[in-house]
Structure formats: C-alpha cells, structure tokens
Design an enzyme around this catalytic site. Structure first.
Site, PDB file in Angstrom:
ATOM      1  N   LYS A 121      73.811-120.078  24.334  1.00 15.55           N
ATOM      2  CA  LYS A 121      72.606-119.939  25.268  1.00 15.55           C
ATOM      3  C   LYS A 121      71.713-118.628  24.422  1.00 15.55           C
ATOM      4  O   LYS A 121      71.961-117.702  24.567  1.00 15.55           O
ATOM      5  CB  LYS A 121      72.812-119.648  26.340  1.00 15.55           C
ATOM      6  CG  LYS A 121      71.545-119.140  27.445  1.00 15.55           C
ATOM      7  CD  LYS A 121      72.333-118.776  28.941  1.00 15.55           C
ATOM      8  CE  LYS A 121      71.244-117.979  29.761  1.00 15.55           C
ATOM      9  NZ  LYS A 121      71.915-117.402  31.132  1.00 15.55           N
ATOM     10  N   LYS A 145      63.877-117.606  39.597  1.00 14.91           N
ATOM     11  CA  LYS A 145      64.956-118.292  40.561  1.00 14.91           C
ATOM     12  C   LYS A 145      65.297-117.713  41.937  1.00 14.91           C
ATOM     13  O   LYS A 145      65.359-116.402  41.899  1.00 14.91           O
ATOM     14  CB  LYS A 145      66.230-118.608  39.611  1.00 14.91           C
ATOM     15  CG  LYS A 145      65.814-119.795  38.684  1.00 14.91           C
ATOM     16  CD  LYS A 145      67.098-120.118  38.071  1.00 14.91           C
ATOM     17  CE  LYS A 145      67.297-119.489  36.699  1.00 14.91           C
ATOM     18  NZ  LYS A 145      66.395-120.009  35.516  1.00 14.91           N
ATOM     19  N   GLU A 196      62.026-126.207  27.424  1.00 12.75           N
ATOM     20  CA  GLU A 196      63.091-125.487  26.887  1.00 12.75           C
ATOM     21  C   GLU A 196      64.373-126.279  26.728  1.00 12.75           C
ATOM     22  O   GLU A 196      64.429-127.551  27.421  1.00 12.75           O
ATOM     23  CB  GLU A 196      63.516-124.051  27.786  1.00 12.75           C
ATOM     24  CG  GLU A 196      63.701-124.595  29.374  1.00 12.75           C
ATOM     25  CD  GLU A 196      64.543-123.580  29.962  1.00 12.75           C
ATOM     26  OE1 GLU A 196      65.614-123.425  29.449  1.00 12.75           O
ATOM     27  OE2 GLU A 196      64.176-123.145  30.847  1.00 12.75           O
ATOM     28  N   ASP A 223      71.022-105.836  35.145  1.00 13.23           N
ATOM     29  CA  ASP A 223      70.769-107.143  34.865  1.00 13.23           C
ATOM     30  C   ASP A 223      69.554-107.895  34.850  1.00 13.23           C
ATOM     31  O   ASP A 223      69.144-108.303  36.153  1.00 13.23           O
ATOM     32  CB  ASP A 223      71.943-108.343  35.245  1.00 13.23           C
ATOM     33  CG  ASP A 223      71.824-109.628  34.694  1.00 13.23           C
ATOM     34  OD1 ASP A 223      70.803-109.994  34.005  1.00 13.23           O
ATOM     35  OD2 ASP A 223      72.861-110.389  34.932  1.00 13.23           O
TER      36      ASP A 223
HETATM   37  N1  PSU Z   1      64.929-123.183  34.687  1.00  9.74           N
HETATM   38  C1  PSU Z   1      65.961-123.878  35.458  1.00  9.74           C
HETATM   39  N2  PSU Z   1      67.370-124.018  35.138  1.00  9.74           N
HETATM   40  C2  PSU Z   1      67.659-123.072  34.130  1.00  9.74           C
HETATM   41  C3  PSU Z   1      66.554-122.180  33.513  1.00  9.74           C
HETATM   42  C4  PSU Z   1      65.476-122.422  34.026  1.00  9.74           C
HETATM   43  O1  PSU Z   1      65.701-124.676  36.275  1.00  9.74           O
HETATM   44  O2  PSU Z   1      68.954-122.811  33.859  1.00  9.74           O
HETATM   45  C5  PSU Z   1      67.273-121.115  32.401  1.00  9.74           C
HETATM   46  C6  PSU Z   1      65.941-120.804  31.324  1.00  9.74           C
HETATM   47  O3  PSU Z   1      66.590-120.999  30.153  1.00  9.74           O
HETATM   48  C7  PSU Z   1      66.094-119.224  31.848  1.00  9.74           C
HETATM   49  C8  PSU Z   1      67.610-118.930  32.127  1.00  9.74           C
HETATM   50  O4  PSU Z   1      65.576-118.578  30.456  1.00  9.74           O
HETATM   51  O5  PSU Z   1      67.842-120.049  32.837  1.00  9.74           O
HETATM   52  C9  PSU Z   1      67.605-117.529  32.537  1.00  9.74           C
HETATM   53  O6  PSU Z   1      68.780-117.021  32.198  1.00  9.74           O
HETATM   54  P1  PSU Z   1      69.190-115.420  32.439  1.00  9.74           P
HETATM   55  O7  PSU Z   1      68.962-115.036  33.866  1.00  9.74           O
HETATM   56  O8  PSU Z   1      70.656-115.171  31.791  1.00  9.74           O
HETATM   57  O9  PSU Z   1      68.271-114.728  31.524  1.00  9.74           O
HETATM   58 MN    MN Z   2      71.006-111.583  32.520  1.00  5.83          MN
END
Ligand code: PSU
Ligand code: MN
Length: 306
Positions: free
Chosen positions: A85, A158, A24, A137
């Site tokens: 994004k 995460k 990604e 969220d």
């Molecule tokens: N993995 C990492 N760092 C990141 C991401 C993944 O080590 O920044 C990114 C990915 O693109 C994932 C996004 O889809 O964080 C999640 O964003 P959100 O929580 O807004 O969906």
């Molecule tokens: Mn989100």
C-alpha cells in the site's frame, strides 16, 4: 526512462487536453474484498467514461508507475495478495526497487501531478485517527493535499476518523474543503458528520473555477470536494457509531497499527454491518466518480491553468 507509463487512451486524452479523472488502487487492494473490488474498479471506470472523461487508475507494477491500467492489470491487482500500500513515504523506494504496489490517495495525487491530471475521485480520504493525540496516526493524504494541485472528490474523510481534527489539519495546511450541495460536512457512509463544512459549492463549474483560481494565485496544494453519499445508500450516523467504536476497540485489542489500521477497520465494519458498509462504499465512490468527471469536463486535464 520516462517517469510514468500512460495507457494509450490516457496518453491521447492528455495530449488533446481532454478531461481525465485519476483513480486510486488501494481501494481495490486494501479497501474492498474480492470479487466486489474488481467489479467496482470496472464500474467506476465506466461511470467516468459515461460522464465524458477518461479514467486513469494508478498503480506501480514491477517498478513502473502506470497511469491508466488495462483490464488484465486491473484484474491481477484485484486478486493479488500482500500487495504493498504505497504512500508518499514508500512510493519512490518501491519504484526504484522494481516492486509492485497500489496507490493511496497521497500516492495517486503524486502520480496525477506528474501526469498533469487535475481531478481525482476516491471513496474517502485518510485523515486524523481517533486517539491521534496518543498514536500520532495522521494520514499522509493530508500532507499531500497541502502540496499537490489536485482536486480530490471524496465523500469526506472516512467516518472511522476524528473528523473535526482532520478539518483542523486541513485548514492549517491551506486545503480548501468544499461540501458539495449542502452546508454539512459529509461523513463517508453518512450524509452528515453533524458539523458544518468550511466551504460549500453547488456546481461542478464553480469547483473547476476555484481549482483554476488556486493555480493562478500560485498556491500549492489542492481541494477536497466532500460529496455526500446518495440518500438511498446512506447508513445513518447513530447506527454506525457503536459499530465503529467496536471495530476500533478490536483493532486495539489485536495490536493493529500503522498502514494496517484503515484496511482492518473497513473489513471489520463490513463484517459487523453484514456487508451494508460495502454497499454504501460502492454507491459513494460511484457518485464521486460522476462528479469528478463533471469537474474535469469543466476544467480539461491540465493541473495548471492560467
Ligand atoms: N477510500 C475508500 N476506501 C479506501 C481508501 C479510500 O473508500 O480503502 C484508501 C485510500 O487509498 C486512502 C487510504 O489513501 O484508504 C487511507 O489510508 P491511511 O489511513 O493508512 O492513510
Ligand atoms: Mn495511518
């Protein structure tokens, strides 16, 4: 007009059915600071190659969905300010309008599905945020895992997220969540979230076989392989808990919402750990790239095998 533009190397690998690993670009534009982001993007591609697969970093550039970037494109993206994004909701709008954007896990899975790439490596997927019962969220990454037939190798969700709630949504959506080589669910910067993962597998070959079986059953959606961070790079959960809580409180105090939440938290935790979180993030994403390449080698590039 074709839907996507593969790099020459990716085009050749797909034609030959050789192993390809999707990568990604949001992790480059929103997940890590310059200039480490560029070094890591290059390093992860090198790790995939060293393990015998072809890397396909995804991004939308001037309306074109690129599957595999040149080094110049990678560098431009890594330095760019205010890049979009892209997730499921806005990917098509960006492409139709000729815009430029980095792909999240969700958007990268869509690109992988279209290109016929079965395996994808990242750091950590998005999931259910803490307090989601108030904020609603929940990352679109989870809904995409329910639909696109891609095996995503990550160090779990995460640790800024509510991991039990994230696992509940994944179970409801029918996504296989497989811890690699241990019983516990990993927690991104830490090896354990303190709870068991739904499933465990101990070899890349087994994970590839499960991917192929899912296709034979005609099940939509993919697998999340939760690969624990290497021991020497881990930050333990007790150390991180107050830091994550502080970062979340700061996000709330600053009124950060929506797409801004995850990048803000990662940046704040980077500051509060004086860079240690970034070092751990780099180690885990490289570890995931190596495992993804091994799975792809066992599978070939096809998303659908019978
Ligand atoms: N993995 C990492 N760092 C990141 C991401 C993944 O080590 O920044 C990114 C990915 O693109 C994932 C996004 O889809 O964080 C999640 O964003 P959100 O929580 O807004 O969906
Ligand atoms: Mn989100």
């Amino acid at each position: 007009m074709t839907l996507f533009t593969p790099s020459p190397e990716v085009a050749q690998a797909l034609e030959q059915g050789a192993p390809v690993v999707a990568l990604e670009s949001t992790i480059i534009t929103h997940g890590m600071p310059w200039p480490q982001n560029l070094d890591v993007a290059r390093q992860v591609e090198a790790d995939v190659r060293a393990a015998g697969a072809v890397p396909a970093t995804m991004a939308v550039i001037n309306g074109t969905l690129h599957v595999g970037l040149t080094d110049t494109q990678l560098e431009t993206l890594a330095q760019a300010q205010n890049v979009a994004k892209l997730s499921r909701a806005d990917m098509a709008v960006c492409m139709a309008a000729g815009g430029t954007g980095a792909t999240t896990v969700a958007a990268t899975m869509i690109a992988a599905r279209i290109a016929g790439i079965a395996v994808f490596a990242t750091g950590g997927i998005g999931g259910v945020h803490k307090g989601a019962e108030h904020s609603f969220d929940i990352s679109a990454d989870l809904m995409e895992l329910a639909q696109s037939p891609v095996t995503v190798v990550a160090a779990g969700a995460k640790a800024i997220l509510d991991i039990p709630k994230t696992l509940e949504v994944l179970e409801t959506q029918g996504v296989a969540v497989i811890a690699f080589g241990q019983d516990d669910m990993p927690a991104f910067w830490s090896r354990s979230a303190g709870i068991k993962a739904p499933l465990r597998m101990d070899s890349a070959a087994d994970i590839a076989a499960a991917h192929a079986m899912r296709a034979r059953l005609g099940l939509p959606g993919g697998q999340l392989v939760a690969n624990p961070i290497p021991t020497n790079a881990e930050i333990d959960r007790e150390t991180l808990a107050p830091i994550i809580a502080r970062a979340a409180a700061d996000a709330e105090a600053h009124g950060i919402t929506g797409k801004g939440v995850t990048p803000y938290l990662l940046q704040r935790i980077f500051e509060l750990t004086e860079g240690r979180s970034l070092e751990a993030n780099i180690a885990l994403v490289r570890n995931n790239a190596r495992l993804a390449a091994e799975i792809a080698t066992n599978l070939g590039s096809a998303t659908r095998q019978t």
